[in-house]
Write a protein that holds these residues in place. Structure first.
Motif, PDB file in Angstrom:
ATOM      1  N   UNK A 117      49.324  44.149 103.807  1.00 29.89           N
ATOM      2  CA  UNK A 117      50.216  44.160 102.618  1.00 29.89           C
ATOM      3  C   UNK A 117      49.709  44.173 101.282  1.00 29.89           C
ATOM      4  N   UNK A 118      50.093  44.616 100.309  1.00 26.07           N
ATOM      5  CA  UNK A 118      49.595  44.538  98.931  1.00 26.07           C
ATOM      6  C   UNK A 118      50.043  43.237  98.107  1.00 26.07           C
ATOM      7  N   UNK A 119      48.823  42.575  97.977  1.00 24.29           N
ATOM      8  CA  UNK A 119      48.951  41.498  97.107  1.00 24.29           C
ATOM      9  C   UNK A 119      48.583  41.760  95.768  1.00 24.29           C
ATOM     10  N   UNK A 120      49.110  40.782  94.561  1.00 28.46           N
ATOM     11  CA  UNK A 120      48.492  40.952  93.525  1.00 28.46           C
ATOM     12  C   UNK A 120      47.041  40.464  93.114  1.00 28.46           C
ATOM     13  N   UNK A 121      46.424  40.865  92.285  1.00 32.82           N
ATOM     14  CA  UNK A 121      45.173  40.214  91.909  1.00 32.82           C
ATOM     15  C   UNK A 121      45.112  38.860  91.444  1.00 32.82           C
ATOM     16  N   UNK A 122      44.380  38.162  91.904  1.00 33.35           N
ATOM     17  CA  UNK A 122      44.268  36.431  91.501  1.00 33.35           C
ATOM     18  C   UNK A 122      43.525  36.512  90.188  1.00 33.35           C
ATOM     19  N   UNK A 123      44.167  35.449  89.525  1.00 36.55           N
ATOM     20  CA  UNK A 123      43.817  35.175  88.088  1.00 36.55           C
ATOM     21  C   UNK A 123      42.135  34.613  88.215  1.00 36.55           C
ATOM     22  N   UNK A 124      41.694  34.715  86.901  1.00 42.30           N
ATOM     23  CA  UNK A 124      40.252  34.285  86.824  1.00 42.30           C
ATOM     24  C   UNK A 124      40.066  32.945  87.017  1.00 42.30           C
ATOM     25  N   UNK A 125      39.092  32.377  87.371  1.00 43.09           N
ATOM     26  CA  UNK A 125      38.940  30.836  87.454  1.00 43.09           C
ATOM     27  C   UNK A 125      38.696  30.206  86.224  1.00 43.09           C
ATOM     28  N   UNK A 126      38.355  30.867  85.208  1.00 44.52           N
ATOM     29  CA  UNK A 126      38.227  30.489  83.771  1.00 44.52           C
ATOM     30  C   UNK A 126      37.941  31.627  82.855  1.00 44.52           C
ATOM     31  N   UNK A 127      38.787  31.647  81.828  1.00 49.03           N
ATOM     32  CA  UNK A 127      38.635  32.827  80.779  1.00 49.03           C
ATOM     33  C   UNK A 127      39.159  32.259  79.604  1.00 49.03           C
ATOM     34  N   UNK A 128      38.571  32.746  78.306  1.00 51.08           N
ATOM     35  CA  UNK A 128      39.117  32.646  76.977  1.00 51.08           C
ATOM     36  C   UNK A 128      39.534  33.644  76.495  1.00 51.08           C
ATOM     37  N   UNK A 129      40.743  33.643  75.865  1.00 48.46           N
ATOM     38  CA  UNK A 129      41.291  34.979  75.282  1.00 48.46           C
ATOM     39  C   UNK A 129      41.996  34.585  74.012  1.00 48.46           C
ATOM     40  N   UNK A 130      41.371  35.315  72.711  1.00 45.36           N
ATOM     41  CA  UNK A 130      40.180  36.120  72.918  1.00 45.36           C
ATOM     42  C   UNK A 130      38.933  35.686  73.143  1.00 45.36           C
ATOM     43  N   UNK A 131      37.707  36.442  73.306  1.00 43.12           N
ATOM     44  CA  UNK A 131      36.579  35.792  73.402  1.00 43.12           C
ATOM     45  C   UNK A 131      35.890  35.717  72.235  1.00 43.12           C
ATOM     46  N   UNK A 132      36.391  36.420  70.915  1.00 43.64           N
ATOM     47  CA  UNK A 132      35.975  36.354  69.769  1.00 43.64           C
ATOM     48  C   UNK A 132      36.905  36.292  68.691  1.00 43.64           C
ATOM     49  N   UNK A 133      36.847  35.319  67.567  1.00 46.38           N
ATOM     50  CA  UNK A 133      37.787  35.404  66.557  1.00 46.38           C
ATOM     51  C   UNK A 133      37.009  35.242  65.125  1.00 46.38           C
ATOM     52  N   UNK A 134      37.874  35.604  64.272  1.00 44.34           N
ATOM     53  CA  UNK A 134      37.092  35.361  62.964  1.00 44.34           C
ATOM     54  C   UNK A 134      38.122  35.049  61.720  1.00 44.34           C
ATOM     55  N   UNK A 135      37.670  34.915  60.663  1.00 43.24           N
ATOM     56  CA  UNK A 135      38.759  34.402  59.695  1.00 43.24           C
ATOM     57  C   UNK A 135      37.811  34.102  58.284  1.00 43.24           C
ATOM     58  N   UNK A 136      38.649  33.499  57.261  1.00 46.86           N
ATOM     59  CA  UNK A 136      37.789  33.019  56.017  1.00 46.86           C
ATOM     60  C   UNK A 136      37.432  31.444  56.106  1.00 46.86           C
ATOM     61  N   UNK A 137      36.497  31.108  55.527  1.00 41.16           N
ATOM     62  CA  UNK A 137      36.025  29.935  55.611  1.00 41.16           C
ATOM     63  C   UNK A 137      37.243  28.999  54.945  1.00 41.16           C
ATOM     64  N   UNK A 138      37.624  27.707  55.392  1.00 40.11           N
ATOM     65  CA  UNK A 138      38.590  27.063  55.142  1.00 40.11           C
ATOM     66  C   UNK A 138      39.880  27.071  55.691  1.00 40.11           C
ATOM     67  N   UNK A 139      39.693  27.811  56.933  1.00 39.31           N
ATOM     68  CA  UNK A 139      40.781  27.969  57.917  1.00 39.31           C
ATOM     69  C   UNK A 139      40.381  27.842  59.290  1.00 39.31           C
ATOM     70  N   UNK A 140      41.535  27.574  60.027  1.00 33.22           N
ATOM     71  CA  UNK A 140      41.447  27.293  61.624  1.00 33.22           C
ATOM     72  C   UNK A 140      41.280  28.824  61.983  1.00 33.22           C
ATOM     73  N   UNK A 141      40.390  28.870  62.769  1.00 33.17           N
ATOM     74  CA  UNK A 141      40.071  30.387  63.411  1.00 33.17           C
ATOM     75  C   UNK A 141      40.670  30.286  64.720  1.00 33.17           C
ATOM     76  N   UNK A 142      41.432  31.237  65.256  1.00 26.42           N
ATOM     77  CA  UNK A 142      42.114  31.229  66.452  1.00 26.42           C
ATOM     78  C   UNK A 142      43.628  31.740  66.416  1.00 26.42           C
ATOM     79  N   UNK A 143      44.376  31.287  67.569  1.00 30.61           N
ATOM     80  CA  UNK A 143      44.129  30.690  68.714  1.00 30.61           C
ATOM     81  C   UNK A 143      43.206  31.263  69.661  1.00 30.61           C
ATOM     82  N   UNK A 144      42.505  30.552  70.606  1.00 28.99           N
ATOM     83  CA  UNK A 144      41.808  31.013  71.841  1.00 28.99           C
ATOM     84  C   UNK A 144      42.399  30.390  72.819  1.00 28.99           C
TER      85      UNK A 144
END
Length: 467
Positions: free
Chosen positions: A187-214
Motif C-alpha cells: 500500500x502507498x505510504x508517505x515519504x518519511x521526514x529527514x533525520x535532520x535538516x535546516x530550513x532554509x540552508x542560507x539566510x542574509x541581512x544587514x549587520x546589526x540584525x538577527x538573520x533567520x529564522x532557520x
C-alpha cells in the motif's frame, strides 16, 4: 549556489560538464581553485558504500534474455559513526566502489517520477530487516522457511518491481513467494521526514540584525548547534529572544546575531545529532552510483549546515540549490534581504529579485550529466559545487534504457581506481563489496554524453553619478 555579491560586479559561472576533460578545462579558466568543493549539506546522514552484504540470487528477464544477479541488502558506513542498510532502487545503474552517499528527499531522486514510491516504503516497513521474525514473515507470505539471505532477496525483488518496473524473479522458491506477497500486499505510504535538516540552508541581512529564522527539523531528541569561526566578527547563534544557544530540538528556530558595524562577511553553523535515520529515506551519490533506499539504521551521526551573509547596504542575497528531478534540473534560489534589487542573468534570461523578495529558477541539466557550479565574488570569494543529475531509471526513460544486462564490473571505483574483475560467469551483483565491485543490470558509463552548457549569473552594477 549563485554568487554572493555585496560590492561591485560578481558572477556565477556554472559549467555543466560532459566529461572529466571538459571539467578540467573549465576549472583551469575559472581562476584560483576553490578551497571548498563540497556543497553545504542539505541535512541528514552521509555514508560510504561498503558493499552488498546479505543477499541471494535473482533473475532479470530483459529483451528475451535472462540475467542472474545478486539481490539483497547493502551496508554503508556513516560518517562520524553508525551503520545503515539499504536496498537498491536503481537496478540498471552500476555501483561505484567506496562511493559517498547523502540522505536525500525523494524529489531529488528517481522516486520523484514514481507513482509507486509509497508502496516501496510499505515493503520496507513490512519486510526484512524491519520484520526480523522470519518465521512470522514466512507465515504471512505462505512462503516456507526463510533465511536472512532469502528474505533480503525476496524483499529486493519486490522493490525492483516498483522502483524499476523490472520483470525480475527470485531464484529461491521461498524468496519468490515473499516477493509476490509483498508486491500484492503493498500500500502507498508517505515519504518519511529527514533525520535532520535546516530550513532554509542560507539566510542574509544587514549587520546589526538577527538573520533567520532557520528552522530545525529532526527526529532526534536533541541537536548540538556549533557556530563556525566567528571570533573576528563577533557573530553569535541565538534563539528568537537573542539568547545564545548550543543545542536545539525539532521545531527550534536559529538566528545569526550580527553586531552593528560588523564588516561585510559571512558565517556558518553546524547542527549535529545521533539518531536512527528513518526507514524509507533515499540515499544518492554525487558519483554515478545507483540510488539506494534505507531499510535499517543503527544510531548514526547526522548533520546539517547553514550559512549567513550580511552587508551594510546594497543587495544582500542568500543563495541555495537543490536537485529537482520532477523538473529535470537544479533549483537555484535567491533571496534578497538588502535594500536594493539583486539582478542577474541565468540561461540568457534576466532575473531581478527585489529587496525583501525571493525567486527560484530551475537550471535544466541533462540526465546522467555531471554539473559543476563555480561561484565567484569580490575579494577572491570562490566556491565550487558539483554533482550528477541522476533522476531516472532505465524503465522511466534514463539514458541507459537501450542497453542490456551485463555481468561485468563497474569500470571504476568512486575513489578513482579500477574495479576488480568478478568471478562466477553470468552472476552479477547489484552492488560492490570492498574487494569485488560489480554491477547489476544495465551497465552505464560514468562519463556522460552531451555538450556542456554554461550558466552565467551577473550582478547588475548599480548606476551612480560619475560611474
Amino acid at each position: 549556489m549563485i554568487s554572493v555579491t555585496r560590492r561591485g560586479s560578481a558572477r556565477l559561472a556554472a559549467a555543466v560538464l560532459a566529461s572529466g576533460l571538459v571539467a578540467a578545462g573549465a576549472i583551469a579558466t575559472a581562476g584560483v581553485a576553490a578551497a571548498d568543493e563540497a556543497p553545504p549539506s542539505q541535512g541528514g546522514a552521509t555514508a560510504t558504500l561498503s558493499g552488498l552484504k546479505t543477499f541471494d540470487r535473482a533473475v532479470i528477464h530483459d529483451k528475451g534474455k535472462d540475467q542472474r544477479v545478486g539481490a539483497g541488502l547493502f551496508e554503508m558506513a556513516v560518517d562520524n559513526g553508525g551503520t545503515i542498510q539499504t536496498y537498491c532502487i536503481d537496478l540498471h545503474n552500476p555501483t561505484q566502489s567506496k562511493a559517498k552517499y547523502e540522505e536525500k528527499p525523494w524529489s531529488a531522486t528517481s522516486l520523484a517520477h514514481n507513482a509507486e514510491a509509497g508502496k516501496i516504503n510499505w515493503i520496507l516497513q513490512n519486510s526484512y530487516p524491519q520484520v526480523n521474525d522470519l518465521s512470522a514473515l514466512a507465515a504471512k507470505a505462505n512462503s516456507g522457511p526463510l533465511t536472512e539471505k532469502t528474505a533480503a532477496a525476496g524483499t529486493q525483488v519486490a522493490i525492483w518491481r516498483f522502483s524499476d518496473g523490472a520483470d525480475v524473479d527470485a531464484v529461491d522458491p521461498a524468496a519468490q513467494k515473499l516477493a509476490d506477497y509483498l508486491e500484492k500486499s503493498a500500500q502507498s505510504l508517505q515519504e518519511p521526514k529527514a533525520s535532520l535538516s535546516l530550513d532554509p540552508p542560507a539566510v542574509s541581512g544587514k549587520s546589526g540584525e538577527r538573520l533567520g529564522p532557520i528552522k530545525v527539523h529532526t527526529n532526534a531528541d536533541s541537536v548540538t548547534v556549533t557556530p563556525g569561526d566567528t571570533a573576528s566578527s563577533g557573530v553569535k547563534v541565538v534563539d528568537k529572544d537573542g539568547k545564545t544557544i548550543t543545542s536545539a530540538t525539532d521545531g527550534s528556530e536559529l538566528y545569526f546575531d550580527v553586531p552593528a558595524g560588523a564588516a561585510d562577511g559571512s558565517a556558518t553553523l553546524t547542527a549535529q545529532a545521533a539518531t536512527k535515520v528513518p526507514v524509507g529515506r533515499a540515499f544518492a551519490s554525487a558519483t554515478k552510483s545507483q540510488t539506494q533506499i534505507l531499510a535499517g539504521s543503527s544510531e548514526s551521526t547526522v548533520s546539517a549546515t547553514a550559512t549567513a551573509d550580511w552587508a551594510k547596504k546594497g543587495p544582500i542575497p542568500a543563495l541555495s540549490a537543490e536537485k529537482n528531478c520532477a523538473k529535470g534540473g537544479v533549483d537555484i534560489t535567491a533571496t534578497n534581504k538588502g535594500d536594493e534589487a539583486f539582478s542577474f542573468e541565468l540561461l540568457g534570461e534576466k532575473h531581478t529579485v527585489e529587496a525583501g523578495k525571493s525567486e527560484t529558477i530551475t537550471a535544466p541539466v541533462k540526465e546522467d550529466q555531471a554539473y559543476k557550479f563555480t561561484i565567484t565574488g569580490p575579494n577572491g570569494f570562490e566556491k565550487t559545487f558539483s554533482g550528477v543529475l541522476d533522476c531516472k531509471t532505465a524503465s522511466t526513460g534514463g539514458g541507459s534504457g537501450d542497453q542490456t544486462p551485463s555481468s561485468q564490473p563497474s569500470p571504476a571505483s568512486a575513489g578513482g581506481g579500477s574495479a576488480d574483475s568478478t568471478s562466477g560467469g553470468d552472476l552479477a551483483e547489484t552492488g560492490s563489496s570492498s574487494n569485488t565491485p560489480i554491477i547489476a543490470g544495465v551497465a552505464v558509463a560514468l562519463v556522460v554524453i552531451g555538450g556542456g552548457a554554461v550558466f552565467l549569473v551577473r550582478k547588475k552594477k548599480a548606476t551612480a553619478t560619475g560611474e
